[in-house]
Design a protein around this motif. Structure first.
Motif, PDB file in Angstrom:
ATOM      1  N   GLN A 266       0.920  -1.168  -0.070  1.00 33.85           N
ATOM      2  CA  GLN A 266       0.036  -0.096   0.092  1.00 33.85           C
ATOM      3  C   GLN A 266       0.911   1.305  -0.118  1.00 33.85           C
ATOM      4  OE1 GLN A 266      -2.318  -0.738   3.701  1.00 33.85           O
ATOM      5  NE2 GLN A 266      -4.087  -1.558   2.342  1.00 33.85           N
ATOM      6  N   GLU A 267       0.316   2.272  -0.326  1.00 27.82           N
ATOM      7  CA  GLU A 267       0.697   3.469  -0.150  1.00 27.82           C
ATOM      8  C   GLU A 267       0.677   4.296   1.343  1.00 27.82           C
ATOM      9  OE1 GLU A 267       0.756   8.019  -2.339  1.00 27.82           O
ATOM     10  OE2 GLU A 267      -0.237   6.351  -3.290  1.00 27.82           O
ATOM     11  N   VAL A 268       1.511   4.398   2.028  1.00 27.49           N
ATOM     12  CA  VAL A 268       1.359   4.615   3.472  1.00 27.49           C
ATOM     13  C   VAL A 268       2.177   5.919   3.703  1.00 27.49           C
ATOM     14  CG1 VAL A 268       1.175   3.856   5.775  1.00 27.49           C
ATOM     15  CG2 VAL A 268       0.900   2.149   3.845  1.00 27.49           C
ATOM     16  N   ASP A 269       1.530   6.945   4.313  1.00 29.00           N
ATOM     17  CA  ASP A 269       2.026   8.019   4.883  1.00 29.00           C
ATOM     18  C   ASP A 269       1.727   8.224   6.474  1.00 29.00           C
ATOM     19  OD1 ASP A 269      -0.436   9.285   4.975  1.00 29.00           O
ATOM     20  OD2 ASP A 269       0.137  10.173   3.046  1.00 29.00           O
ATOM     21  N   ILE A 270       2.175   9.125   7.157  1.00 29.22           N
ATOM     22  CA  ILE A 270       1.785   9.415   8.485  1.00 29.22           C
ATOM     23  C   ILE A 270       0.492   9.723   8.854  1.00 29.22           C
ATOM     24  CG2 ILE A 270       2.446  11.955   8.289  1.00 29.22           C
ATOM     25  CD1 ILE A 270       3.837  11.310  11.096  1.00 29.22           C
ATOM     26  N   PHE A 271      -0.453  10.356   7.864  1.00 28.11           N
ATOM     27  CA  PHE A 271      -1.555  10.639   8.153  1.00 28.11           C
ATOM     28  C   PHE A 271      -2.438   9.429   7.764  1.00 28.11           C
ATOM     29  CE2 PHE A 271       0.605  14.541   6.149  1.00 28.11           C
ATOM     30  CZ  PHE A 271       0.326  15.477   7.438  1.00 28.11           C
ATOM     31  N   SER A 272      -2.025   8.337   6.967  1.00 24.64           N
ATOM     32  CA  SER A 272      -3.035   7.250   6.752  1.00 24.64           C
ATOM     33  C   SER A 272      -2.559   6.121   7.289  1.00 24.64           C
ATOM     34  CB  SER A 272      -3.090   6.981   5.296  1.00 24.64           C
ATOM     35  OG  SER A 272      -1.560   6.622   4.628  1.00 24.64           O
ATOM     36  N   LEU A 273      -1.615   6.086   8.558  1.00 23.39           N
ATOM     37  CA  LEU A 273      -0.890   5.040   8.960  1.00 23.39           C
ATOM     38  C   LEU A 273      -1.949   4.372   9.953  1.00 23.39           C
ATOM     39  CD1 LEU A 273       1.584   3.582   9.959  1.00 23.39           C
ATOM     40  CD2 LEU A 273       1.991   5.276  11.791  1.00 23.39           C
ATOM     41  N   GLY A 274      -2.874   4.848  10.604  1.00 21.69           N
ATOM     42  CA  GLY A 274      -3.867   4.426  11.298  1.00 21.69           C
ATOM     43  C   GLY A 274      -5.053   3.505  10.627  1.00 21.69           C
ATOM     44  N   ARG A 275      -5.121   3.770   9.435  1.00 19.32           N
ATOM     45  CA  ARG A 275      -6.317   3.275   8.551  1.00 19.32           C
ATOM     46  C   ARG A 275      -5.764   2.093   7.770  1.00 19.32           C
ATOM     47  NH1 ARG A 275      -6.574   8.912   6.345  1.00 19.32           N
ATOM     48  NH2 ARG A 275      -5.910   7.846   4.391  1.00 19.32           N
ATOM     49  N   LEU A 276      -6.804   0.983   7.462  1.00 22.12           N
ATOM     50  CA  LEU A 276      -6.756  -0.054   6.895  1.00 22.12           C
ATOM     51  C   LEU A 276      -6.800   0.093   5.539  1.00 22.12           C
ATOM     52  CD1 LEU A 276      -8.153  -2.785   9.349  1.00 22.12           C
ATOM     53  CD2 LEU A 276      -5.797  -2.432   8.859  1.00 22.12           C
ATOM     54  N   ILE A 277      -7.688   0.783   5.126  1.00 21.92           N
ATOM     55  CA  ILE A 277      -7.833   1.320   3.613  1.00 21.92           C
ATOM     56  C   ILE A 277      -6.995   2.272   3.371  1.00 21.92           C
ATOM     57  CG2 ILE A 277      -9.818   1.725   2.018  1.00 21.92           C
ATOM     58  CD1 ILE A 277     -10.404  -0.791   3.790  1.00 21.92           C
TER      59      ILE A 277
END
Length: 300
Positions: free
Chosen positions: A43-54
Motif C-alpha cells: 500500500q501507499e502509506v504516509d503518516i496521515f494514513s498510518l492508522g487506517r486499513l483502507i
C-alpha cells in the motif's frame, strides 16, 4: 457450542482450552501485527494514513522502488556478512567451549553457568559494554592489540567505515556464544561414551573420533543451533542501536536496523514494512529448517 463448553467444564476438553488460549494470544499480539505489516508493504502509506486499513493499493511498487534504491544491495551485503560471520563465530566458539566443559573437570558446571551471564543480559547493556571495549581512545581491545604489537596505532572501531560492521559482529559473537555452548553441550551429553571408548581401542585419535562420532551424532543438534542462530541474528537490533547506529555512511547498516530507520526516522512506513516483510520470509525459512532439524532429532 454447549457441547464444547460442557467438555471444557467437565475436564474432558481442558486440553483444548490450554491450546486455544496461547493460540489466541499469538494471533492477537503476533499474527495480526504481522499481517498488518505485510499489507502495508503493498500500500501507499504516509503518516496521515498510518492508522487506517483502507489505503491506496500499489501492488509491488514498494518492492520495485526498494530494490532500485542505491543503498539496498550494500545493506543486504552487510546483513549477509553480519549473519554468516556471527553464526560462524558463535558456533565455533560455542562448540569449542562445549567440548572443553564436556571433559567434566572440577567446577565445570559452575563455569558453564557463568557463561550464560552474557546471554541473559539485555542487548543495550551488552552494547554499552562493548562501546567501552571498542573505544578508539581508551578501549580495552585497542590496548590489548597495541600491547601485543598487532597494531601500531589505535583503531576507531565504531566510526571507521572499514571496521564498524565488524565491531557489531564481535559484540554479537560474544552475546550468542554461550547460548550455542549450552545447546551443543546438550547434544554432546546424548552421545554414548562407549562409542568413544571403542574407537579409542581401535586406535582412532581425537580428530578421527570427532569427525566420525561427534559430528555425525550431533547433526540434528547442529542444524537446530544454526537455524536458531539465524533467527536470533536477523532479529538483532539493540547492538546496532547502541554501538554504531548503522553508520558511518551505512557501513554497518543491516536490514533490521534499516527497516526501523525507514519507518521511524524517514517516516516511509511502506518501505520499512517492505524490508520487514522480506526479513519475515527469511525468518520463516529458518524456522522451517529448525522444525525439520528437531523433527529429525526426535525420530532418532
Amino acid at each position: 457450542m454447549k457441547r464444547l463448553l460442557s467438555s471444557v467444564t467437565d475436564g474432558k476438553g481442558f486440553d483444548i482450552l490450554l491450546v486455544s488460549l496461547p493460540l489466541l494470544f499469538l494471533l492477537a499480539f503476533s499474527g495480526l501485527p504481522l499481517l498488518y505489516n505485510v499489507l502495508m508493504s503493498f500500500q501507499e502509506v504516509d503518516i496521515f494514513s498510518l492508522g487506517r486499513l483502507i489505503r491506496p493499493f500499489i501492488g509491488l511498487d514498494n518492492y520495485r522502488e526498494l530494490f532500485a534504491a542505491p543503498e539496498f544491495w550494500p545493506i543486504m551485503w552487510n546483513t549477509m556478512l553480519f549473519v554468516v560471520c556471527s553464526i560462524a563465530g558463535q558456533f565455533t566458539l560455542g562448540l569449542a567451549l562445549a567440548l572443553f566443559f564436556d571433559t567434566g573437570f572440577r567446577g565445570s558446571s559452575f563455569l558453564r553457568g557463568l557463561f550464560l551471564v552474557s546471554w541473559v543480559m539485555p542487548g543495550l547493556v551488552v552494547g554499552a559494554i562493548w562501546n567501552w571495549i571498542l573505544s578508539g581512545d581508551f578501549g580495552v581491545l585497542n590496548y590489548l592489540l597495541t600491547s601485543s604489537g598487532l597494531i601500531s596505532e589505535n583503531i576507531f572501531w565504531r566510526s571507521d567505515v572499514d571496521y564498524s560492521l565488524w565491531a557489531v559482529v564481535l559484540a554479537n559473537i560474544w552475546l550468542g556464544t554461550s547460548f550455542n555452548m549450552i545447546l551443543l553441550s546438550v547434544g554432546l551429553a546424548g552421545i554414548p561414551k562407549d562409542l568413544y571408548e571403542a574407537s579409542e581401542l581401535d586406535g582412532a585419535n581425537i580428530l578421527q573420533r570427532f569427525s566420525t562420532i561427534t559430528l555425525p551424532m550431533m547433526r540434528s543438534t547442529i542444524g537446530a543451533v544454526i537455524s536458531l542462530g539465524l533467527i536470533f541474528t536477523l532479529q538483532q537490533f539493540d547492538l546496532f542501536a547502541a554501538i554504531t547506529s548503522g553508520g558511518p555512511a551505512n557501513s554497518s547498516n543491516v536490514a533490521q536496523y534499516w527497516a526501523w530507520e525507514l519507518s521511524f526516522r524517514q517516516y516511509d512506513f511502506a518501505k520499512g514494512a517492505t524490508v520487514s516483510t522480506l526479513m519475515i520470509i527469511t525468518v520463516m525459512i529458518a524456522a522451517v529448517l529448525y522444525v525439520r532439524s528437531t523433527r529429525h532429532e526426535v525420530r532418532i
